[in-house]
Write a protein that holds these residues in place. Structure first.
Motif, short mmCIF file in Angstrom:
data_model
loop_
_atom_site.label_atom_id
_atom_site.label_comp_id
_atom_site.label_asym_id
_atom_site.label_seq_id
_atom_site.Cartn_x
_atom_site.Cartn_y
_atom_site.Cartn_z
N TYR A 26 0.84 -1.20 0.00
CA TYR A 26 0.00 0.00 0.00
C TYR A 26 0.88 1.25 0.00
O TYR A 26 1.85 1.34 0.73
CB TYR A 26 -0.90 0.03 1.23
CG TYR A 26 -2.28 -0.52 0.97
CD1 TYR A 26 -3.15 0.14 0.12
CD2 TYR A 26 -2.71 -1.68 1.58
CE1 TYR A 26 -4.42 -0.36 -0.12
CE2 TYR A 26 -3.98 -2.19 1.35
CZ TYR A 26 -4.83 -1.51 0.49
OH TYR A 26 -6.09 -1.99 0.25
N HIS A 27 0.51 2.19 -0.84
CA HIS A 27 1.19 3.48 -0.92
C HIS A 27 0.22 4.47 -1.56
O HIS A 27 -0.84 4.09 -2.06
CB HIS A 27 2.46 3.37 -1.80
CG HIS A 27 2.18 3.07 -3.22
ND1 HIS A 27 1.86 1.79 -3.66
CD2 HIS A 27 2.11 3.87 -4.32
CE1 HIS A 27 1.63 1.81 -4.96
NE2 HIS A 27 1.78 3.07 -5.39
N TYR A 28 0.57 5.74 -1.50
CA TYR A 28 -0.19 6.75 -2.24
C TYR A 28 0.79 7.60 -3.02
O TYR A 28 1.96 7.71 -2.68
CB TYR A 28 -1.08 7.59 -1.32
CG TYR A 28 -0.35 8.38 -0.25
CD1 TYR A 28 0.10 9.67 -0.50
CD2 TYR A 28 -0.14 7.83 1.01
CE1 TYR A 28 0.75 10.39 0.49
CE2 TYR A 28 0.50 8.54 2.00
CZ TYR A 28 0.95 9.83 1.74
OH TYR A 28 1.60 10.53 2.71
N PRO A 63 -4.79 10.29 8.47
CA PRO A 63 -4.35 10.96 9.70
C PRO A 63 -2.93 11.51 9.51
O PRO A 63 -2.18 11.07 8.63
CB PRO A 63 -4.39 9.85 10.74
CG PRO A 63 -4.27 8.59 9.96
CD PRO A 63 -4.88 8.86 8.62
N LEU A 64 -2.55 12.43 10.33
CA LEU A 64 -1.25 13.10 10.22
C LEU A 64 -0.10 12.10 10.20
O LEU A 64 0.85 12.25 9.43
CB LEU A 64 -1.09 14.10 11.37
CG LEU A 64 0.15 14.97 11.32
CD1 LEU A 64 0.17 15.80 10.03
CD2 LEU A 64 0.20 15.87 12.53
N ARG A 65 -0.17 11.05 11.02
CA ARG A 65 0.92 10.07 11.07
C ARG A 65 1.15 9.37 9.74
O ARG A 65 2.24 8.91 9.45
CB ARG A 65 0.69 9.06 12.19
CG ARG A 65 -0.39 8.06 11.92
CD ARG A 65 -0.58 7.08 13.09
NE ARG A 65 -1.56 6.08 12.77
CZ ARG A 65 -2.87 6.26 12.69
NH1 ARG A 65 -3.39 7.45 12.91
NH2 ARG A 65 -3.67 5.26 12.40
N MET A 66 0.10 9.29 8.88
CA MET A 66 0.25 8.67 7.56
C MET A 66 0.71 9.68 6.51
O MET A 66 1.09 9.29 5.41
CB MET A 66 -1.06 8.01 7.12
CG MET A 66 -1.40 6.78 7.92
SD MET A 66 -2.93 6.02 7.33
CE MET A 66 -2.51 4.28 7.54
N LEU A 67 0.65 10.95 6.84
CA LEU A 67 1.09 11.98 5.91
C LEU A 67 2.56 12.33 6.08
O LEU A 67 3.20 12.83 5.17
CB LEU A 67 0.24 13.24 6.08
CG LEU A 67 -1.22 13.12 5.65
CD1 LEU A 67 -2.00 14.35 6.07
CD2 LEU A 67 -1.31 12.90 4.15
N GLY A 69 6.49 11.45 6.67
CA GLY A 69 7.42 10.36 6.38
C GLY A 69 7.08 9.69 5.06
O GLY A 69 6.79 10.34 4.07
N SER A 70 7.08 8.37 5.05
CA SER A 70 6.89 7.59 3.84
C SER A 70 5.45 7.61 3.36
O SER A 70 4.52 7.69 4.16
CB SER A 70 7.31 6.14 4.10
OG SER A 70 7.04 5.34 2.97
#
Length: 159
Positions: A26-28, A63-67, A69-70
């Motif tokens: 999974y990635h965006y 959420p911010l934690r997924m935005l 870093g990677s």
């Protein structure tokens, strides 16, 4: 424009990652403010031959934690955040097309029984509605035989 072959093999996911086949995770994509992909399967494609998988509504509810870093995330983290009921596997015969805002979480399944050839066309535009009004793409199904994407219902159907 991308024309991409994905070949079936018995490699483990870890072996694929070492060979830089990151699309199985999974990635965006971060391609600009307004960008969209129109993708077409050139070969019959299912979950055993590299089908595209995406998480609905994950393009605007990260959420911010997924935005930070990677742009990659584990399958468990994505499913926990957005719910497995929002995961769509796009399968179809050769010629199946779909439109996607790839800022949502997505990945390809690792092909184990068949090869996949996919054509992806990317458009970056400041006026998304004018680009979408030019598209004439047949709806794809998302494993449930429901139309996944149509130009008229773009915001509701994609991601």
């Amino acid at each position: 424009t991308i024309l991409d072959w994905t070949f079936a093999s018995d490699m483990t996911d870890e072996e694929r990652r070492r060979l830089k086949h990151h699309v199985i995770d999974y990635h965006y994509d971060v391609g600009g403010f307004n960008f969209v992909y129109a993708s077409f399967y050139i070969t019959d494609t299912d979950r055993y031959s590299g089908a595209h998988v995406m998480m609905k509504r994950s393009h605007n509810k990260k959420p911010l934690r997924m935005l930070l870093g990677s742009a990659q995330a584990s399958e468990a983290a994505v499913r926990r955040q957005f719910g497995i009921e929002n995961e769509i596997t796009i399968e179809g015969p050769a010629g199946t097309g779909f439109v996607q805002d790839t800022s949502c979480f997505h990945h390809a399944t690792a092909p184990s029984r068949g090869d996949r050839l996919m054509l992806a066309l990317r458009s970056i535009t400041y006026d998304r509605s004018s680009f979408l009004s030019m598209l004439r793409i047949a709806p794809a199904t998302c494993g449930s035989e429901k139309p996944m994407a149509s130009v008229a219902g773009f915001r509701d159907a994609v991601c």
